[in-house]
Motif scaffolding. Structure first.
Motif, short mmCIF file in Angstrom:
data_model
loop_
_atom_site.label_atom_id
_atom_site.label_comp_id
_atom_site.label_asym_id
_atom_site.label_seq_id
_atom_site.Cartn_x
_atom_site.Cartn_y
_atom_site.Cartn_z
N ILE A 60 103.21 19.53 92.52
CA ILE A 60 104.60 19.80 92.15
C ILE A 60 105.36 18.48 92.12
CG2 ILE A 60 106.68 21.08 92.77
CD1 ILE A 60 104.89 23.05 94.26
N GLN A 61 106.31 18.37 91.21
CA GLN A 61 107.06 17.13 91.05
C GLN A 61 108.09 16.96 92.16
OE1 GLN A 61 106.39 14.77 88.72
NE2 GLN A 61 104.61 16.06 88.29
N PHE A 62 107.72 16.19 93.19
CA PHE A 62 108.62 15.91 94.30
C PHE A 62 108.97 14.43 94.36
CE2 PHE A 62 106.60 19.79 96.34
CZ PHE A 62 107.73 20.59 96.17
N ARG A 63 108.86 13.73 93.26
CA ARG A 63 109.04 12.29 93.28
C ARG A 63 110.44 11.89 93.75
NH1 ARG A 63 104.70 9.68 93.61
NH2 ARG A 63 105.67 7.82 92.72
N ARG A 64 111.43 12.70 93.44
CA ARG A 64 112.82 12.33 93.76
C ARG A 64 113.31 13.01 95.04
NH1 ARG A 64 115.57 9.93 89.67
NH2 ARG A 64 117.55 10.76 90.40
N ALA A 65 112.38 13.53 95.84
CA ALA A 65 112.76 14.20 97.08
C ALA A 65 112.32 13.40 98.29
CB ALA A 65 112.12 15.59 97.14
N THR A 66 113.14 13.44 99.33
CA THR A 66 112.72 12.93 100.62
C THR A 66 111.79 13.94 101.25
OG1 THR A 66 114.75 11.67 100.99
CG2 THR A 66 113.51 12.32 102.94
N ILE A 67 110.67 13.48 101.80
CA ILE A 67 109.70 14.37 102.40
C ILE A 67 109.81 14.28 103.91
CG2 ILE A 67 107.26 14.96 102.63
CD1 ILE A 67 106.85 13.86 99.80
N TYR A 68 109.88 15.44 104.55
CA TYR A 68 110.07 15.53 105.99
C TYR A 68 108.84 16.17 106.63
CZ TYR A 68 111.96 17.29 110.43
OH TYR A 68 112.16 17.58 111.75
N LEU A 69 108.34 15.57 107.70
CA LEU A 69 107.16 16.08 108.41
C LEU A 69 107.49 16.28 109.89
CD1 LEU A 69 104.43 13.64 106.99
CD2 LEU A 69 105.18 15.81 106.02
N ASP A 70 107.09 17.42 110.40
CA ASP A 70 107.24 17.70 111.83
C ASP A 70 105.91 18.26 112.34
OD1 ASP A 70 107.96 18.37 114.40
OD2 ASP A 70 109.18 20.10 113.83
N PRO A 71 104.88 17.42 112.46
CA PRO A 71 103.59 17.91 112.92
C PRO A 71 103.66 18.32 114.38
CG PRO A 71 103.57 15.52 112.79
CD PRO A 71 104.87 15.97 112.19
N MET A 72 102.95 19.41 114.69
CA MET A 72 102.93 19.88 116.07
C MET A 72 102.30 18.82 116.95
SD MET A 72 101.39 23.42 117.64
CE MET A 72 102.51 24.44 116.69
N PHE A 73 102.96 18.52 118.07
CA PHE A 73 102.50 17.46 118.96
C PHE A 73 102.83 17.87 120.38
CE2 PHE A 73 102.64 13.40 121.17
CZ PHE A 73 101.60 12.69 120.59
N PRO A 74 101.87 17.80 121.31
CA PRO A 74 102.16 18.23 122.68
C PRO A 74 103.22 17.35 123.32
CG PRO A 74 99.79 17.98 122.33
CD PRO A 74 100.48 17.37 121.14
N PRO A 75 104.41 17.89 123.61
CA PRO A 75 105.46 17.05 124.21
C PRO A 75 105.20 16.79 125.68
CG PRO A 75 106.19 19.32 124.06
CD PRO A 75 104.83 19.28 123.43
N LYS A 76 105.67 15.64 126.16
CA LYS A 76 105.52 15.30 127.58
C LYS A 76 106.65 15.89 128.40
CE LYS A 76 102.94 11.03 126.83
NZ LYS A 76 102.90 9.55 127.05
#
Length: 236
Positions: free
Chosen positions: A145-161
């Motif tokens: 999909i054409q997302f060239r002009r979008a900011t991409i946001y990632l929130d991968p699951m990560f065990p918090p301390k």
């Protein structure tokens, strides 16, 4: 009721689950379709997960203090939440004025969120087309999909301390039993940097190491930090 049974049957067929038990043998968890909502249950512990979007403000904050907004960029318009999960950050991004496309690959999680989105839209809390919700593997969809002009946001699951509430711990435990661990987050970050001409923002626990080298900025709150990456340079 007369409306619940057809809806439950259609969802069971879509998710390849048995209608009578409406459960996943691999996890022991059960989806329950009622008159009011769809929820995920653990019969053993009694834990229950239901997604609910009660409010969604409109218009961007003028304070500029929100670290997520600072990381995304005040001038950005389109954001792709490529690890949408239960939709909390996607709704938060909508609330501060962005057009959001959310991607979640787990079909059971997506079913829970889509049910919540339908309820929120029926109540006038959310617009019909924001956020746009997609089900699939973001590693593939970002390229298709054409997302060239979008900011991409990632929130991968990560065990918090840091310690979390009992409710948050139960929620995370249920998600992990669905097989959600996002061990390919670094790969997804590399793909995201190839698929945008804007920036990629990665959410991390405030005391966790960066997901990858090359972050050009970081905006920290009390518990989480947002690392900013430039797009990868495309070969000429």
């Amino acid at each position: 009721t007369d409306t619940v049974q057809p809806a439950a049957a259609a969802l069971a067929q879509r998710l390849n689950l048995r209608l009578g038990e409406f459960s996943s043998p691999a996890t022991g968890l059960r989806l329950v379709r009622s008159d009011s909502d769809l929820s995920l249950h653990d019969p053993g512990s009694g834990a229950r997960l239901r997604v609910n979007f009660r409010t969604a403000g409109h218009g961007r904050s003028t304070t500029g203090r929100d670290p997520l907004r600072r990381a995304i960029g005040a001038d950005a318009e389109d954001v792709v939440d490529a690890t949408a999960g239960l939709g909390g950050d996607a709704i938060r991004l909508v609330a501060v004025g962005y057009r959001v496309t959310a991607i979640e690959r787990n079909q059971i999680v997506s079913a829970l969120v889509e049910d919540a989105l339908e309820r929120a839209r029926a109540q006038g809390i959310l617009d019909a087309d924001n956020p746009r919700w997609l089900v699939g593997d973001a590693r593939l969809l970002l390229r298709q999909i054409q997302f060239r002009r979008a900011t991409i946001y990632l929130d991968p699951m990560f065990p918090p301390k840091r310690k979390k509430s009992a409710a948050v711990r139960k929620e995370r435990a249920l998600l992990r039993r669905l097989g959600i661990d996002e061990g390919d987050a670094a790969e997804l970050l590399a793909i995201a940097r190839e698929c945008t001409t804007c920036r990629v923002v990665v959410k991390r626990p405030v005391d966790a190491p960066p997901l990858a080298d090359g972050a050009v900025a970081a905006y920290a709150g009390k518990l989480v930090r947002f690392d900013v990456y430039h797009p990868a340079r495309c070969p000429s």
